[in-house]
Scaffold this active site. Structure first.
Site, PDB file in Angstrom:
ATOM      1  N   ASP A  84     -53.597 -33.282 -10.708  1.00 17.69           N
ATOM      2  CA  ASP A  84     -53.807 -34.647 -10.267  1.00 17.69           C
ATOM      3  C   ASP A  84     -53.024 -34.933  -8.982  1.00 17.69           C
ATOM      4  O   ASP A  84     -52.232 -34.103  -8.514  1.00 17.69           O
ATOM      5  CB  ASP A  84     -53.366 -35.610 -11.369  1.00 17.69           C
ATOM      6  N   TYR A 145     -46.492 -25.564 -17.932  1.00 15.08           N
ATOM      7  CA  TYR A 145     -46.056 -26.636 -17.040  1.00 15.08           C
ATOM      8  C   TYR A 145     -44.545 -26.757 -17.094  1.00 15.08           C
ATOM      9  O   TYR A 145     -43.911 -26.460 -18.115  1.00 15.08           O
ATOM     10  CB  TYR A 145     -46.667 -27.977 -17.479  1.00 15.08           C
TER      11      TYR A 145
END
Length: 402
Positions: A84, A145
């Protein structure tokens, strides 16, 4: 010389065209590229109709500039993650058919070619040949992540304890932004989650600035899932919520829609690694050295800014040179500043997550679809029905990848 002939502008243009090198795109090789980027100034990874300031747009430009592709549509292009706006990646992966060297010629160094055409904050960390059937999205078995943060007034022990509630297979619809055009299955598996100190990377004199990161490994992730999970951890570690709030939010039968709580900031999130069994990305030693020096130059620039700010902090606190000028009863300036800040922090108002208004359910989102969005949703639903259960659309791309 008066008699020297001169080409007219039209002749110059014609001659330039004759000299322009032609490229043979008929011979191709399916290649996987490991992509790293600092995403802070970009509008996300995926291409957008209204902006070319995306990672994907810059990659496609570089592929064309390097004469590795003509049209993306002809390359069987796939990607592992779609990060994003503001989110970075050190291990995203794309795969596509690239122009290959002629028979008998040395293979192309795709890493070198791409890095010569990309912006300074987007790099290729390596490449490898893959099978024609390779899919960067579906063949990825693990995604990792890392979310970096400063300790502040948070209880790290509480945060570590809370991580265990996320481990395993759960329905994470209350930890995501619902996008029914991309997925209607919200079950994901978290393999590992831990809080790791980053003190070896960053030294600080202010205990509030102790650096850590959340390391989270899963099969795939929903849109904004990581940032939702991390923010709930922050609320728990700050004393505003109990660990049990995670279990309550994972119980979608009793809480079928997500309460409207905040997301953790996007710029601290990194898609650190995408894993594929047996796949190793190659980089020539000269390119590794060149890449290191390139990154070192970027690092030095930031370090100089940090050093200047650290010096200014010393001036504000009264550094060693001025210590004798302070009164004995003045106490530690930094301790006083921290005490005052903590007092203000503890006065913050917090509305419990489970008492907040909730977002629309997946069913309500589907009911609101119209026109093009409805057509896209129905097409994807039809495609999902045809996809093999072992390679479900839902288990693939990190839609979030925040």
């Amino acid at each position: 010389m008066e008699n020297e002939s001169k080409d007219t502008p039209s002749e110059v243009k014609s001659n330039a065209k004759k000299r322009e090198k032609t490229f043979d795109f008929s011979k191709t090789q399916k290649v996987a590229l490991k992509v790293a980027y600092i995403g802070v100034k970009y509008q996300g990874y995926a291409r957008q109709d209204h902006s070319d300031n995306t990672i994907e747009a810059k990659l496609i430009d570089a592929l064309k500039k390097g004469k590795l592709i003509e049209k993306l549509e002809d390359t069987d292009y796939t990607r592992a993650g779609r990060t994003d706006k503001g989110v970075s990646a050190f291990g995203n992966v794309i795969a596509l058919k690239l122009r290959a060297a002629a028979d008998g010629a040395p293979p192309y160094d795709y890493t070198r070619i791409m890095n010569g055409c990309l912006p300074q904050d987007i790099r290729i960390l390596g490449h490898t040949n893959v099978a024609e059937t390779f899919n960067a999205r579906y063949d990825c078995v693990r995604r990792e992540y890392r979310y970096f943060f400063l300790k502040g007034y948070m209880d790290i022990a509480k945060m570590r304890s809370a991580c265990s509630h996320y481990i395993g297979e759960h329905n994470f619809q209350n930890f995501a932004k619902i996008d029914v055009t991309n997925t209607t299955n919200f079950v994901r598996t978290i393999y590992e989650m831990e809080i790791v100190s980053a003190e070896s990377v960053v030294k600080t004199r202010d205990p509030r600035n102790e650096p850590y990161f959340v390391r989270i490994v899963g099969n795939s992730f929903l849109w904004h899932q990581v940032r939702c999970m991390v923010n709930i951890l922050f609320l728990i570690a700050s004393g505003f919520e109990e660990e049990s709030v995670i279990d309550r939010l994972l119980d979608v039968k009793s809480i079928p829609t997500r309460p409207n709580y905040e997301l953790a900031a996007e710029e601290n999130l990194i898609l650190f690694e995408c894993s594929y069994p047996g796949l190793k990305f190659d980089i020539a030693e000269d390119q590794r050295a060149k890449l290191y020096e390139h990154l070192r130059a970027m690092q030095i620039e930031k370090m100089m800014e940090s050093l200047a700010l650290s010096s200014l902090v010393g001036v504000v606190l009264g550094d060693e040179r001025h210590k004798e000028e302070r009164k004995d009863d003045e106490g530690d300036v930094l301790s006083k500043i921290i005490a005052l800040d903590q007092e203000n922090f503890l006065r913050r108002k917090h509305k419990p997550v489970l008492e907040r208004p909730t977002a629309m359910s997946a069913e309500e989102n589907i009911g609101k679809l119209k026109g093009k969005k409805l057509a896209v949703f129905e097409a994807k639903q039809a495609r999902r029905a045809e996809v093999n259960a072992g390679k479900s659309l839902e288990g693939g791309e990190a839609l979030d990848s925040d």
